[in-house]
Design an enzyme around this catalytic site. Structure first.
Site, PDB file in Angstrom:
ATOM      1  N   ASP A 435       0.822  -1.204   0.000  1.00  0.00           N
ATOM      2  CA  ASP A 435       0.000   0.000   0.000  1.00  0.00           C
ATOM      3  C   ASP A 435       0.862   1.262   0.000  1.00  0.00           C
ATOM      4  O   ASP A 435       1.922   1.310   0.618  1.00  0.00           O
ATOM      5  CB  ASP A 435      -0.894  -0.019   1.249  1.00  0.00           C
ATOM      6  CG  ASP A 435      -1.791   1.191   1.349  1.00  0.00           C
ATOM      7  OD1 ASP A 435      -2.641   1.368   0.456  1.00  0.00           O
ATOM      8  OD2 ASP A 435      -1.645   1.964   2.321  1.00  0.00           O
ATOM      9  N   GLU A 488       1.156  -0.629  -5.147  1.00  0.00           N
ATOM     10  CA  GLU A 488       0.214   0.451  -5.431  1.00  0.00           C
ATOM     11  C   GLU A 488       1.054   1.725  -5.520  1.00  0.00           C
ATOM     12  O   GLU A 488       1.419   2.314  -4.511  1.00  0.00           O
ATOM     13  CB  GLU A 488      -0.834   0.589  -4.328  1.00  0.00           C
ATOM     14  CG  GLU A 488      -1.858   1.671  -4.646  1.00  0.00           C
ATOM     15  CD  GLU A 488      -2.473   2.319  -3.419  1.00  0.00           C
ATOM     16  OE1 GLU A 488      -3.503   2.985  -3.575  1.00  0.00           O
ATOM     17  OE2 GLU A 488      -1.914   2.189  -2.315  1.00  0.00           O
TER      18      GLU A 488
END
Length: 755
Positions: A435, A488
């Site tokens: 993330d 990401e």
């Protein structure tokens, strides 16, 4: 008196390297000894003693042997040795007890009978086990850290007995004292002071502890100041609010049934069909009372659904323990513990096991970019900013009100890399999606010009984060060759999915945030206006093979007022659903792996709400049934046809057939397999059907219809298309042969070439 008859210790030699003692320990006589431990008792009474083995247990003092016990609140303490009569210990201050030499006792292992206001408790004294805290050089290897740090069940041999218990190790280099507290000592920090060891580690072995015991660490800061009780940073299991206590757990107990999956051949993931179903465990479905499904219930319902729908993997939003449910897991405190909201670690293993037995891979969202400021977590763990930079320009994330890991410190890097490896080894996961990588890579991420500190070269790249991500990827792929790591990352940082030996970060894949943004921006437009935005939908193909991309329609696109994917589409209800079907078809025809957030496959109309389950009632309506059927068929088409996936990540797998037909908002391209198979994909992004649409193709042959998103079984208009069409010697698009096709409104059609 011979020191060889005791497991004596010299109190001056145990601070950091506790010496060995004899296995055969015998007490011959008790002699009167001098009280030299007043200061130690004072510190023990304040839970502020860092060297308990210097004052507690058996040791030698001025040539005399003694056994000291610290037991606050006890009325009486007696020594128990197998085959010997009980021996009472004398009081030595308010909470101390001492044994003076009075009789012969063979003492290789002993227990204590403690009287608590008339209730007797038999205790195996932790302070007789001083030689099990050794050899910490292996903790420099991330693969080994989680095998030692935290709470681990161990069995020792003493006097012919096997002594089982839990060894606790915690890293707190700046703490002046650390105590172990829990339900086993009434959360009394005076009862079990831990020993300061080498490398900033504190340790203690508690005999007799079993699974399911709650515990925390009570620390004193560098100046002796009291700190909030801390959860174990390496804890494998923890409670929810309000205690947030860690819980002892033995990873060795669970019996895995996924050997076939684990032993499958190593494959090149870039060549595989990968279709991820992104899922939030708390809001996919609820039980009849509106409560969470536990991990086992989730497995029972989700796994057959994923198999039927054709997904290859489930990607779970973070399951690492997080105190705030509304953070969706992106503010984790317990990185080594699957959240107990949905069950135990064994229950989570059952979930992964069930997925694997059904042929479904498991990917976890992993959050190494930041951590929350909750008192029981990593924040100021030992009274200092142990895990973050004290300068808020580098150590505090303004967007998320959380601390940023200080990746310039070796212990922080090891902690995170160890955690990534832990999930692969202990829970058999197949991948991690990292993330917020962009926030890690750039020192000025989401900061004004005066709120960040440049690197040593005056730039904005975070060299420490870059090095850590490279190291993490290298370690994962070295130890788990069939794994995958996914970033990401929303910027144009080069080489995110390139190997580290080529200068890349080493990720296996990267989310294609540009494709997501541009394609959604395009389909939001009314079809009559799309011709003015044609470059928006074609531009992502310019860089489509610059990384190993995953085309992601994630949870981020259906929250914070963005609405659902379905409701981003223009027009009335029928047109919205038709646009959605055409868009999904376009997505599956594009190069790149696929990811859809839960609910997308049923045409969810409401924005995602983590406090409720998906709108499963929509499946009572035919048009939503149609969307679900389409997604199922797209997944199976994508998996079954090599041309749709085996060259996703190389330019040879894609050729434009029609790129510039802006006025008609029609796009056509071919996907090509390694073996030369071709699938033609045509998308009509307007509600205007075309009776006789001519399209040039490079090969002569018969094209057979594979899928039409406008088919009536999907809720489409059922505009009649050709199920088989042969090339004609009619030049078009500078090609010597072409096809004459019927194109439905708001649709994507797939044709396979048979030469």
């Amino acid at each position: 008196m011979s020191s060889q008859r005791w497991l004596w210790r010299n109190q001056h030699s145990v601070q950091t390297n506790i010496g060995s003692r004899e296995k055969d320990l015998k007490i011959t006589k008790t002699k009167k000894i001098k009280k030299k431990h007043e200061r130690a008792y004072e510190l023990l009474a304040e839970a502020a003693y860092s060297d308990p083995f210097a004052a507690l247990g058996p040791f030698i003092d001025d040539g005399e042997g003694s056994l000291r016990v610290w037991m606050p609140g006890a009325n009486k303490v007696e020594l128990l040795v197998n085959g010997e009569p009980r021996v009472a210990l004398e009081r030595d201050g308010d909470s101390g007890f001492i044994l003076k030499e009075q009789r012969d006792l063979h003492l290789t292992h002993y227990r204590l009978a403690v009287d608590w206001n008339g209730v007797e408790q038999i205790i195996d004294d932790p302070y007789q086990y001083h030689n099990i805290y050794q050899e910490y050089e292996h903790l420099h290897t991330p693969k080994d850290m989680y095998h030692y740090m935290g709470a681990h069940f161990v069995t020792l041999e003493r006097g012919g007995e096997n002594i089982s218990g839990v060894r606790f190790l915690v890293y707190a280099p700046h703490a002046s004292a650390v105590s172990l507290v829990g339900c086993f000592n009434q959360w009394d920090g005076r009862r079990h002071p831990m020993q300061r060891l080498d490398y900033g580690i504190w340790g203690l072995f508690i005999p007799g502890l079993e699974e399911g015991v709650q515990y925390k660490f009570e620390l004193k800061g560098p100046n002796g100041e009291g700190l909030p009780h801390k959860q174990d940073p390496w804890g494998f299991y923890s409670e929810q609010y309000p205690s947030f206590a860690s819980i002892t757990y033995d990873h060795k107990r669970y019996q895995w049934q996924d050997a076939k999956w684990q032993n499958r051949a190593v494959t090149q993931k870039r060549d595989e069909a990968l279709s991820f179903y992104e899922l939030h465990a708390g809001s996919w479905k609820r039980d009849g009372k509106g409560d969470f499904l536990n991990y086992r219930e989730l497995a029972e319902q989700l796994v057959p659904y994923l198999v039927d729908m054709g997904y290859t993997h489930v990607e779970l939003m973070p399951v690492s323990e997080h105190p705030f449910y509304g953070s969706w897991g992106y503010q984790p405190v317990g990185l080594f513990a699957p959240t107990s909201r949905y069950g135990s670690p064994d229950d989570f293993k059952f979930f992964v096991d069930a997925c694997h037995q059904a042929g479904i891979g498991v990917v976890l969202d992993w959050v190494p970019a930041h951590f929350p400021s909750d008192d029981h977590g990593l924040a100021n763990f030992d009274g200092t900013p142990l895990f973050h930079d004290p300068d808020p320009r580098r150590g505090w994330h303004q967007d998320w009100n959380s601390y940023i890991y200080d990746l310039g410190r070796e212990h922080v890097r090891r902690f995170l890399v160890s955690n990534a490896l832990y999930w692969f080894e202990q829970f058999h996961i197949d991948g991690i999606r990292v993330d917020a990588v962009a926030s890690m890579l750039y020192l000025d991420y989401s900061r004004s010009h005066d709120q960040w500190v440049p690197n040593v070269d005056g730039g904005n790249e975070n060299y420490d984060a870059i090095a850590t991500l490279k190291w993490m990827n290298e370690e994962v792929y070295k130890h788990f060759p069939n794994a995958m790591t996914i970033a990401e990352e929303s910027t144009a940082f080069p080489g995110v999915s390139a190997p580290t030996f080529m200068g890349g970060l080493g990720f296996g894949f990267k989310w294609n945030m540009g494709w997501m943004h541009d394609s959604l921006s395009y389909v939001k437009e009314d079809p009559v206006h799309r011709k003015y935005h044609h470059n928006t939908i074609t531009f992502p193909l310019v860089y489509a093979h610059s990384e190993n991309y995953v085309l992601s329609l994630s949870h981020d696109e259906v929250v914070y007022g963005k609405g659902s994917i379905h409701n981003k589409m223009p027009g009335d209800e029928w047109q919205q659903t038709a646009n959605l079907r055409a868009y999904y078809g376009y997505m599956y025809g594009q190069p790149g792996k696929k990811l859809n957030f839960m609910g997308a496959e049923i045409g969810q109309t409401a924005e995602w709400n983590h406090d409720d389950q998906l709108q499963w009632f929509l499946l009572e309506y035919e048009r939503h049934q149609g969307v679900q059927k389409l997604m199922r068929d797209l997944n199976h088409l994508y998996r079954n046809e090599a041309a749709m996936h085996d060259q996703d990540c190389v330019p040879a797998g894609f050729e434009w057939r029609l790129q510039d037909e802006a006025d008609a908002s029609i796009l056509a391209h071919e996907r090509i397999s390694k073996e030369g198979e071709r699938i033609l994909i045509i998308t009509n992004f307007t509600p205007v059907p075309h009776e006789r649409f001519r399209l040039g193709v490079p090969n002569v042959g018969q094209y057979e219809l594979l899928l039409n998103t406008d088919d009536s079984k999907y809720g489409g208009s059922d505009f009649k298309v050709l199920t088989s069409v042969k090339t004609e010697k009619v030049e078009s698009e500078s090609l010597p042969q072409s096809l004459e096709l019927r194109l439905p409104p708001l649709s994507t059609v797939f044709y396979k070439l048979h030469k």
